[in-house]
Design a protein around this motif. Sequence first.
Motif, short mmCIF file in Angstrom:
data_model
loop_
_atom_site.label_atom_id
_atom_site.label_comp_id
_atom_site.label_asym_id
_atom_site.label_seq_id
_atom_site.Cartn_x
_atom_site.Cartn_y
_atom_site.Cartn_z
N ILE A 103 0.85 -1.19 0.00
CA ILE A 103 0.00 0.00 0.00
C ILE A 103 0.88 1.24 0.00
N ARG A 104 0.40 2.28 -0.68
CA ARG A 104 1.09 3.56 -0.73
C ARG A 104 0.06 4.66 -0.53
N PHE A 105 0.38 5.62 0.32
CA PHE A 105 -0.51 6.75 0.52
C PHE A 105 0.30 7.95 0.98
N SER A 106 -0.26 9.13 0.74
CA SER A 106 0.40 10.37 1.13
C SER A 106 -0.42 11.04 2.23
N TRP A 107 0.27 11.80 3.04
CA TRP A 107 -0.35 12.45 4.20
C TRP A 107 0.22 13.84 4.38
N ALA A 108 -0.48 14.62 5.18
CA ALA A 108 -0.04 15.97 5.52
C ALA A 108 -0.17 16.14 7.02
N LEU A 109 0.69 16.99 7.61
CA LEU A 109 0.67 17.26 9.04
C LEU A 109 0.74 18.77 9.25
N GLY A 110 -0.18 19.27 10.06
CA GLY A 110 -0.17 20.70 10.38
C GLY A 110 -1.37 21.05 11.25
N PRO A 111 -1.42 22.30 11.66
CA PRO A 111 -2.58 22.76 12.42
C PRO A 111 -3.83 22.71 11.53
N GLU A 112 -4.97 22.46 12.15
CA GLU A 112 -6.21 22.41 11.37
C GLU A 112 -6.52 23.78 10.78
N GLY A 113 -6.99 23.78 9.53
CA GLY A 113 -7.43 25.00 8.89
C GLY A 113 -6.35 25.82 8.22
N VAL A 114 -5.11 25.37 8.25
CA VAL A 114 -4.03 26.09 7.58
C VAL A 114 -3.23 25.10 6.73
N PRO A 115 -2.44 25.59 5.77
CA PRO A 115 -1.65 24.66 4.96
C PRO A 115 -0.71 23.81 5.82
N SER A 116 -0.49 22.59 5.36
CA SER A 116 0.36 21.66 6.10
C SER A 116 1.79 22.16 6.20
N VAL A 117 2.45 21.75 7.26
CA VAL A 117 3.85 22.09 7.50
C VAL A 117 4.76 20.98 6.98
N ILE A 118 4.31 19.74 7.15
CA ILE A 118 5.09 18.56 6.75
C ILE A 118 4.18 17.67 5.92
N GLU A 119 4.74 17.06 4.87
CA GLU A 119 4.00 16.11 4.05
C GLU A 119 4.90 14.93 3.75
N GLY A 120 4.28 13.78 3.55
CA GLY A 120 5.05 12.59 3.25
C GLY A 120 4.25 11.55 2.52
#
Length: 120
Positions: free
Chosen positions: A79-96
């Motif tokens: 399986i492969r998937f992408s994700w984002a991490l950040g405060p809700e409601g604003v652009p993500s800070v980290i993605e992978g």
Amino acid sequence: MHDFNAIARTYITAWNATDAAERAALIEKTFAADVAYRDPIMQGDSHAGIDALIAGVQGQFPGFRFTLKGDADGYADTIRFSWALGPEGVPSVIEGTDVCQIEDGRLKTVTGFLDKVPAR
């Protein structure tokens, strides 16, 4: 046949779980007992290792949430998937993007790639 999107959603839910008992139950549901997790910054093995990784990320980024980016993709037991991490409601800070091996419906290995990280 695996429901790749369901697996990815449960994975993200585990990473967002701040209650220790809820997180432990999600880790057991999502990851094989002998799971191996590796990315460029951290690594962990077993349910205890995954729990420590999640707690560490939550401690370093309080209030941040993981979200899925698009749908999961996979074939056979990969399986492969992408994700984002950040405060809700604003652009993500980290993605992978994570590439994982599935065994008996749970993640056996997780290999993570960081696609976006903040400048130091």
